[in-house]
Write a protein that holds these residues in place. Structure first.
Motif, PDB file in Angstrom:
ATOM      1  N   UNK A   3       4.024   6.849 133.708  1.00 46.13           N
ATOM      2  CA  UNK A   3       3.464   5.523 133.950  1.00 46.13           C
ATOM      3  C   UNK A   3       2.699   5.532 135.266  1.00 46.13           C
ATOM      4  N   UNK A   4       1.906   4.505 135.480  1.00 44.82           N
ATOM      5  CA  UNK A   4       1.155   4.368 136.718  1.00 44.82           C
ATOM      6  C   UNK A   4       2.052   3.860 137.843  1.00 44.82           C
ATOM      7  N   UNK A   5       2.988   2.993 137.478  1.00 45.54           N
ATOM      8  CA  UNK A   5       3.901   2.387 138.438  1.00 45.54           C
ATOM      9  C   UNK A   5       5.217   3.159 138.454  1.00 45.54           C
ATOM     10  N   UNK A   6       5.758   3.451 139.642  1.00 41.68           N
ATOM     11  CA  UNK A   6       7.054   4.143 139.680  1.00 41.68           C
ATOM     12  C   UNK A   6       8.185   3.245 139.151  1.00 41.68           C
ATOM     13  N   UNK A   7       9.005   3.820 138.289  1.00 38.90           N
ATOM     14  CA  UNK A   7      10.154   3.113 137.724  1.00 38.90           C
ATOM     15  C   UNK A   7      11.422   3.905 137.980  1.00 38.90           C
ATOM     16  N   UNK A   8      12.523   3.192 137.975  1.00 36.95           N
ATOM     17  CA  UNK A   8      13.836   3.848 137.970  1.00 36.95           C
ATOM     18  C   UNK A   8      14.270   3.892 136.508  1.00 36.95           C
ATOM     19  N   UNK A   9      14.248   5.071 135.932  1.00 33.79           N
ATOM     20  CA  UNK A   9      14.504   5.230 134.505  1.00 33.79           C
ATOM     21  C   UNK A   9      15.993   5.170 134.198  1.00 33.79           C
ATOM     22  N   UNK A  10      16.287   4.808 132.959  1.00 33.95           N
ATOM     23  CA  UNK A  10      17.657   4.750 132.470  1.00 33.95           C
ATOM     24  C   UNK A  10      17.693   5.436 131.096  1.00 33.95           C
ATOM     25  N   UNK A  11      18.712   6.287 130.912  1.00 36.80           N
ATOM     26  CA  UNK A  11      18.960   6.928 129.618  1.00 36.80           C
ATOM     27  C   UNK A  11      20.325   6.456 129.149  1.00 36.80           C
ATOM     28  N   UNK A  12      20.436   6.178 127.874  1.00 34.16           N
ATOM     29  CA  UNK A  12      21.685   5.670 127.321  1.00 34.16           C
ATOM     30  C   UNK A  12      22.129   6.574 126.174  1.00 34.16           C
ATOM     31  N   UNK A  13      23.335   7.116 126.288  1.00 41.27           N
ATOM     32  CA  UNK A  13      23.952   7.880 125.199  1.00 41.27           C
ATOM     33  C   UNK A  13      25.008   6.999 124.566  1.00 41.27           C
ATOM     34  N   UNK A  14      24.944   6.859 123.263  1.00 46.54           N
ATOM     35  CA  UNK A  14      25.894   6.029 122.531  1.00 46.54           C
ATOM     36  C   UNK A  14      26.640   6.918 121.543  1.00 46.54           C
ATOM     37  N   UNK A  15      27.935   6.763 121.475  1.00 46.54           N
ATOM     38  CA  UNK A  15      28.740   7.565 120.559  1.00 46.54           C
ATOM     39  C   UNK A  15      29.912   6.725 120.071  1.00 46.54           C
ATOM     40  N   UNK A  16      30.606   7.249 119.092  1.00 47.07           N
ATOM     41  CA  UNK A  16      31.836   6.598 118.644  1.00 47.07           C
ATOM     42  C   UNK A  16      32.994   7.494 119.029  1.00 47.07           C
ATOM     43  N   UNK A  83      27.346   5.968 127.514  1.00 48.34           N
ATOM     44  CA  UNK A  83      27.182   6.578 128.830  1.00 48.34           C
ATOM     45  C   UNK A  83      25.789   6.207 129.327  1.00 48.34           C
ATOM     46  N   UNK A  84      25.728   5.612 130.500  1.00 47.61           N
ATOM     47  CA  UNK A  84      24.462   5.176 131.080  1.00 47.61           C
ATOM     48  C   UNK A  84      24.097   6.109 132.227  1.00 47.61           C
ATOM     49  N   UNK A  85      22.857   6.599 132.191  1.00 55.96           N
ATOM     50  CA  UNK A  85      22.342   7.441 133.267  1.00 55.96           C
ATOM     51  C   UNK A  85      21.228   6.650 133.948  1.00 55.96           C
ATOM     52  N   UNK A  86      21.453   6.237 135.178  1.00 52.47           N
ATOM     53  CA  UNK A  86      20.452   5.508 135.963  1.00 52.47           C
ATOM     54  C   UNK A  86      19.934   6.427 137.048  1.00 52.47           C
ATOM     55  N   UNK A  87      18.657   6.778 136.980  1.00 50.37           N
ATOM     56  CA  UNK A  87      18.057   7.611 138.011  1.00 50.37           C
ATOM     57  C   UNK A  87      17.808   6.740 139.237  1.00 50.37           C
ATOM     58  N   UNK A  88      18.283   7.201 140.388  1.00 46.47           N
ATOM     59  CA  UNK A  88      18.297   6.343 141.579  1.00 46.47           C
ATOM     60  C   UNK A  88      16.957   6.274 142.288  1.00 46.47           C
ATOM     61  N   UNK A  89      16.106   7.283 142.137  1.00 38.37           N
ATOM     62  CA  UNK A  89      14.820   7.276 142.819  1.00 38.37           C
ATOM     63  C   UNK A  89      13.708   6.921 141.843  1.00 38.37           C
ATOM     64  N   UNK A  90      12.864   5.945 142.189  1.00 37.58           N
ATOM     65  CA  UNK A  90      11.750   5.591 141.304  1.00 37.58           C
ATOM     66  C   UNK A  90      10.759   6.753 141.191  1.00 37.58           C
ATOM     67  N   UNK A  91      10.219   6.929 140.004  1.00 42.34           N
ATOM     68  CA  UNK A  91       9.250   7.992 139.767  1.00 42.34           C
ATOM     69  C   UNK A  91       8.251   7.530 138.711  1.00 42.34           C
ATOM     70  N   UNK A  92       7.083   8.148 138.723  1.00 38.38           N
ATOM     71  CA  UNK A  92       6.065   7.792 137.737  1.00 38.38           C
ATOM     72  C   UNK A  92       6.198   8.630 136.474  1.00 38.38           C
ATOM     73  N   UNK A  93       7.046   9.657 136.543  1.00 38.34           N
ATOM     74  CA  UNK A  93       7.159  10.561 135.392  1.00 38.34           C
ATOM     75  C   UNK A  93       8.588  11.072 135.255  1.00 38.34           C
TER      76      UNK A  93
END
Length: 185
Positions: A3-16, A83-93
């Motif tokens: 993206x053009x704007x830096x974001x703090x990305x989040x990945x979500x793993x869902x399981x049973x 399981x939530x993965x929150x990247x702490x540093x904003x990045x454009x990629x």
């Protein structure tokens, strides 16, 4: 993702939640300073630099592999099964690879990124890898796992024979003095 704007990305793993025949629970697994395993339905939180994270499901592994270790907070709430993965540093990629594979120790080791650590040998892991290598060696000669196990067992018995012999001699001596010990009692 780019993206053009830096974001703090989040990945979500869902399981049973699940339990296998061998009483092994489905787990979230991730590699930071060390390999960490958490039961899917447990509550946990950890923040550090991670190389990969995913779900260990019986004989399979699904992971998101990062090109280098990135600072992130990995957490899950009790009974949420996410399981939530929150990247702490904003990045454009955010770059990475998604891998879904059978947990074959040699194949994971060949892929790099310490993915082999996703295979949990348990408490006796230090002995499990040499035994696995021995089994693979005999399987090359006799392509039958039954006979490979028999040959590996014979080899281990041959290697440990001196200890077994000493133990047998000690046991014989104890049997000889057993009547005297009983008389003293």
């Amino acid at each position: 993702l780019k993206s053009q704007t830096p974001y703090r990305y989040r990945i979500l793993f869902n399981s049973t939640p699940g339990e296998g025949e061998n009483h092994k629970y489905r787990q979230f697994v991730f590699l930071g300073k060390s390999t960490t395993r958490e039961k899917v339905e447990d509550d946990f939180s950890e923040e550090e630099k991670f190389k990969w994270m995913g779900i260990d499901h019986k004989f399979h592994l699904i992971t998101f592999i990062l090109p280098e270790k990135l600072q992130a907070k990995i957490s899950a709430l009790e009974k949420s099964n996410k399981m939530t993965i929150d990247f702490t540093e904003p990045t454009t990629e955010l770059k990475g690879d998604i891998l879904f594979t059978v947990k074959n120790y040699d194949e994971l080791a060949a892929m790099g990124d310490n993915l082999k650590l996703a295979v949990d040998f348990g408490v006796f892991g230090i002995l499990a890898v040499p035994i696995l290598r021995g089994l693979q060696f005999f399987y090359k000669w006799v392509p039958n796992y039954g006979w490979s196990i028999v040959l590996l067992t014979l080899l281990i018995r041959l290697i440990t024979y001196p200890l077994q012999y000493k133990s047998f001699k000690s046991m014989k001596k104890m049997q000889e003095i057993q009547p005297e010990l009983n008389r003293i009692k």
